[in-house]
Design a protein around this motif. Structure first.
Motif, PDB file in Angstrom:
ATOM      1  N   ARG A  55       0.708  -0.959   0.374  1.00 38.25           N
ATOM      2  CA  ARG A  55      -0.199   0.177   0.006  1.00 38.25           C
ATOM      3  C   ARG A  55       0.997   1.438   0.140  1.00 38.25           C
ATOM      4  N   GLY A  56       1.427   1.038  -0.642  1.00 42.85           N
ATOM      5  CA  GLY A  56       2.363   2.761  -0.902  1.00 42.85           C
ATOM      6  C   GLY A  56       3.689   2.520  -2.135  1.00 42.85           C
ATOM      7  N   ALA A  57       4.976   2.013  -1.891  1.00 43.12           N
ATOM      8  CA  ALA A  57       5.382   1.970  -3.280  1.00 43.12           C
ATOM      9  C   ALA A  57       6.523   0.909  -3.721  1.00 43.12           C
ATOM     10  N   ALA A  58       6.618   0.857  -4.878  1.00 45.50           N
ATOM     11  CA  ALA A  58       7.822   0.203  -5.341  1.00 45.50           C
ATOM     12  C   ALA A  58       8.732   0.593  -6.442  1.00 45.50           C
ATOM     13  N   THR A  59       9.984   0.507  -6.474  1.00 43.99           N
ATOM     14  CA  THR A  59      10.820   0.723  -7.300  1.00 43.99           C
ATOM     15  C   THR A  59      11.615  -0.378  -7.539  1.00 43.99           C
ATOM     16  N   ILE A  60      12.548  -1.092  -8.682  1.00 43.02           N
ATOM     17  CA  ILE A  60      13.134  -1.536  -9.056  1.00 43.02           C
ATOM     18  C   ILE A  60      14.920  -0.504 -10.095  1.00 43.02           C
ATOM     19  N   GLU A  94      14.554   6.017   6.956  1.00 45.93           N
ATOM     20  CA  GLU A  94      12.801   7.047   6.578  1.00 45.93           C
ATOM     21  C   GLU A  94      12.788   7.886   6.326  1.00 45.93           C
ATOM     22  N   ILE A  95      13.255   8.463   4.989  1.00 45.24           N
ATOM     23  CA  ILE A  95      12.732   9.409   3.845  1.00 45.24           C
ATOM     24  C   ILE A  95      11.488  10.508   3.914  1.00 45.24           C
ATOM     25  N   GLY A  96      11.648  11.503   5.038  1.00 46.66           N
ATOM     26  CA  GLY A  96      10.711  12.694   5.908  1.00 46.66           C
ATOM     27  C   GLY A  96       9.212  11.648   6.196  1.00 46.66           C
ATOM     28  N   ARG A  97       8.216  11.074   4.981  1.00 49.57           N
ATOM     29  CA  ARG A  97       7.428  10.133   5.916  1.00 49.57           C
ATOM     30  C   ARG A  97       6.946   8.898   5.162  1.00 49.57           C
ATOM     31  N   TRP A  98       8.081   8.913   4.419  1.00 50.15           N
ATOM     32  CA  TRP A  98       8.234   7.654   3.927  1.00 50.15           C
ATOM     33  C   TRP A  98       8.906   6.488   4.869  1.00 50.15           C
ATOM     34  N   HIS A  99       8.539   5.212   5.356  1.00 46.63           N
ATOM     35  CA  HIS A  99       9.325   4.063   5.858  1.00 46.63           C
ATOM     36  C   HIS A  99       9.818   2.930   4.294  1.00 46.63           C
ATOM     37  N   VAL A 100      11.611   2.680   4.591  1.00 44.82           N
ATOM     38  CA  VAL A 100      12.054   2.019   3.468  1.00 44.82           C
ATOM     39  C   VAL A 100      12.433   0.191   2.863  1.00 44.82           C
ATOM     40  N   MET A 101      12.060  -0.413   3.079  1.00 50.14           N
ATOM     41  CA  MET A 101      13.111  -1.216   2.666  1.00 50.14           C
ATOM     42  C   MET A 101      13.843  -1.125   1.707  1.00 50.14           C
ATOM     43  N   THR A 102      14.766  -1.643   1.476  1.00 54.94           N
ATOM     44  CA  THR A 102      15.808  -2.238   0.081  1.00 54.94           C
ATOM     45  C   THR A 102      16.692  -3.605  -0.189  1.00 54.94           C
ATOM     46  N   ARG A 103      16.747  -3.949  -0.743  1.00 55.21           N
ATOM     47  CA  ARG A 103      17.743  -5.198  -1.387  1.00 55.21           C
ATOM     48  C   ARG A 103      18.402  -5.455  -2.040  1.00 55.21           C
ATOM     49  N   ARG A 104      19.416  -5.226  -2.060  1.00 52.07           N
ATOM     50  CA  ARG A 104      20.534  -5.652  -3.524  1.00 52.07           C
ATOM     51  C   ARG A 104      20.520  -7.291  -3.876  1.00 52.07           C
ATOM     52  N   HIS A 112      20.601  -5.982  -8.849  1.00 46.74           N
ATOM     53  CA  HIS A 112      20.465  -5.176  -9.471  1.00 46.74           C
ATOM     54  C   HIS A 112      19.575  -4.272  -7.823  1.00 46.74           C
ATOM     55  N   VAL A 113      18.366  -3.594  -7.330  1.00 49.86           N
ATOM     56  CA  VAL A 113      17.535  -3.253  -5.497  1.00 49.86           C
ATOM     57  C   VAL A 113      16.716  -3.245  -5.874  1.00 49.86           C
ATOM     58  N   ILE A 114      15.703  -4.148  -5.109  1.00 49.32           N
ATOM     59  CA  ILE A 114      14.332  -3.383  -5.391  1.00 49.32           C
ATOM     60  C   ILE A 114      14.058  -3.101  -3.987  1.00 49.32           C
ATOM     61  N   ALA A 115      13.191  -1.887  -3.769  1.00 49.23           N
ATOM     62  CA  ALA A 115      13.578  -0.960  -2.785  1.00 49.23           C
ATOM     63  C   ALA A 115      11.651  -0.696  -2.623  1.00 49.23           C
ATOM     64  N   ILE A 116      11.256  -1.178  -1.835  1.00 47.71           N
ATOM     65  CA  ILE A 116       9.644  -0.960  -1.554  1.00 47.71           C
ATOM     66  C   ILE A 116       9.669   0.125  -0.337  1.00 47.71           C
ATOM     67  N   ALA A 117       8.338   0.865  -0.754  1.00 48.58           N
ATOM     68  CA  ALA A 117       8.320   2.363   0.853  1.00 48.58           C
ATOM     69  C   ALA A 117       6.581   2.164   1.225  1.00 48.58           C
ATOM     70  N   SER A 118       6.518   2.184   2.148  1.00 56.33           N
ATOM     71  CA  SER A 118       5.189   2.253   2.581  1.00 56.33           C
ATOM     72  C   SER A 118       5.143   3.680   3.626  1.00 56.33           C
ATOM     73  N   ARG A 119       3.786   4.552   3.937  1.00 55.91           N
ATOM     74  CA  ARG A 119       3.982   5.445   5.047  1.00 55.91           C
ATOM     75  C   ARG A 119       3.687   4.694   6.394  1.00 55.91           C
ATOM     76  N   SER A 120       3.610   3.821   6.421  1.00 54.29           N
ATOM     77  CA  SER A 120       2.946   3.424   7.699  1.00 54.29           C
ATOM     78  C   SER A 120       4.089   2.242   8.062  1.00 54.29           C
ATOM     79  N   LEU A 121       5.030   2.328   9.002  1.00 53.78           N
ATOM     80  CA  LEU A 121       5.742   1.766   9.401  1.00 53.78           C
ATOM     81  C   LEU A 121       5.950   0.115   9.927  1.00 53.78           C
ATOM     82  N   ASP A 122       4.330  -0.301  10.235  1.00 51.95           N
ATOM     83  CA  ASP A 122       3.749  -0.849  10.768  1.00 51.95           C
ATOM     84  C   ASP A 122       3.404  -2.157   9.346  1.00 51.95           C
ATOM     85  N   THR A 123       3.460  -1.471   8.437  1.00 53.95           N
ATOM     86  CA  THR A 123       2.895  -2.460   7.064  1.00 53.95           C
ATOM     87  C   THR A 123       4.222  -3.202   6.878  1.00 53.95           C
TER      88      THR A 123
END
Length: 412
Positions: A55-60, A94-104, A112-123
């Motif tokens: 329920r947020g964003a994803a980038t490769i 944490e970047i601004g209001r975004w909570h982010v996890m990344t993995r190479r 490559h790098v997968i990054a997922i981001a959500s405004r909800s830390l619980d998620t």
């Protein structure tokens, strides 16, 4: 398909059911991502589903930080800056209001790098780890499938261009256009043949074919390409067929910064491929001749056989051994360094004495004196057209013929 809500994944259960809950959540995420593998654009579909699940964003990202796919409104550049500045395989940010996890992740195409981001830390706390685990496996599967497809397409590509090089009979023209169109060419539209060789002087290699095919695909340019040896003892060159379009012309111009390129005249019948390949070979030979005397060969640009001047075309069709013998005989009377240097500079500067003197850092009278000696040596005045033509041809390509707007003058 319906995407499960993040709240349905309870990974932090305690007691004997914790592993069962974790496996169930993993299975639900896997099922949610599974449809992406069979979609027309699986990497885009996979990224979209990852973004929806968290329920947020994803980038490769690729290994250079270029975005391969991205969904959502997360600050992609800021995320990459953090990844690039760290050697850690995984990051929690944490970047601004975004909570982010990344993995190479290691793929056939590189890291490559997968990054997922959500405004909800619980998620992210609930599903971030398992989502990255599952996404990594699916992304590896997608790239594996694409790699197999790429190998198959390359094999079919090479078989097709090899058949066209060998020559086809007119009655099979339509059948071969159908095959060519499968590689995204427009049927019966003008084409050009091209021959390429690395500027480094080395022979062409499979890596060159892979690199050029990838670049063409990135620029939406249809391309048939293969590695080829005209003769057993000759170095390998890269042979290609591409559309005679402005977009393909720009692509060739950019490619010429790394390769010497000879290009045929446009043609629209596939039965003309063998003849057009010979034209491209001739044009590549001209490019190699120019490169031998050019101060900056990377500025020569593609040599297109239909755009070169008459002198260049004539000389390219003469036996090189016989031609060199005639050149040596023609220049023998002026084969001292001062006279030859002055003659080349004089002709390269449009027979202007003042500019010649300036280029050589000598007095104009010295230039006139040397030109007089040259006229005495050849027995003809330099303003006599046949004498001038003979000298221009003999000093070719040192005078710097140009084609396609690329000047390759190599004056002292």
């Amino acid at each position: 398909m319906d995407i499960p809500s993040p709240g349905s994944f309870k990974l932090h259960s305690e007691g004997p059911t914790a592993e069962t809950v974790r496996l169930r959540a993993t299975l639900e995420i896997a099922n949610a991502l599974l449809d992406a593998v069979s979609s027309q654009d699986p990497v885009h579909a996979l990224t979209s589903r990852i973004g929806m699940i968290c329920r947020g964003a994803a980038t490769i990202y690729d290994y250079e930080g270029k975005i391969v796919e991205s969904v959502g409104g997360a600050p992609t550049q800021l995320i990459w800056n953090e990844v690039e500045g760290s050697n850690q395989p995984e990051l929690v940010l944490e970047i601004g209001r975004w909570h982010v996890m990344t993995r190479r992740v290691a793929l056939r195409a590189g890291i490559h790098v997968i990054a997922i981001a959500s405004r909800s830390l619980d998620t992210l706390s609930e599903i971030g780890g398992v989502l990255l685990d599952t996404s990594e496996r699916f992304l590896g599967a997608v790239h594996g499938i694409q790699y197999g497809v790429t190998l198959r397409d390359r094999r079919d590509n090479e078989q097709l261009i090899a058949s066209l090089h060998d020559g086809i009979i007119p009655s099979r023209e339509h059948r071969f256009w159908i095959r060519v169109a499968q590689f995204h060419f427009t049927a019966y539209s003008p084409l050009r043949a091209a021959e390429l060789r690395p500027l480094s002087g080395s022979a062409g290699a499979n890596n060159d074919v892979t690199r050029l095919a990838s670049r063409a695909r990135s620029n939406d340019i249809p391309l048939l390409i293969m590695l080829r040896r005209a003769e057993l003892e000759s170095p390998a060159v890269i042979s290609a067929i591409l559309p005679a379009t402005k977009q393909a012309t720009r692509w060739l111009d950019l490619t010429a910064s790394e390769y010497l390129i000879g290009v045929s005249a446009p043609f629209s019948a596939l039965v003309q491929v063998p003849e057009s390949v010979r034209e491209a070979e001739t044009a590549l030979g001209i490019a190699e001749t120019w490169a031998a005397v050019a101060q900056r060969p990377e500025l020569i640009g593609p040599v297109r056989i239909d755009e070169i001047d008459l002198s260049t075309w004539l000389l390219s069709h003469v036996n090189p051994v016989q031609l060199q013998a005639r050149i040596t005989a023609t220049l023998a009377p002026v084969n001292t360094e001062p006279l030859r240097e002055t003659l080349i500079t004089y002709l390269a500067n449009n027979q202007n004495v003042a500019r010649t003197a300036e280029a050589l850092y000598i007095h104009q009278n010295t230039v006139r004196y040397r030109l007089g000696r040259i006229e005495e040596a050849i027995g003809l005045p330099l303003d006599f057209a046949p004498a001038l033509a003979n000298l221009v041809l003999a000093l070719y390509p040192e005078l710097g013929p140009s084609t396609s707007g690329s000047n390759v003058i190599s004056t002292p």
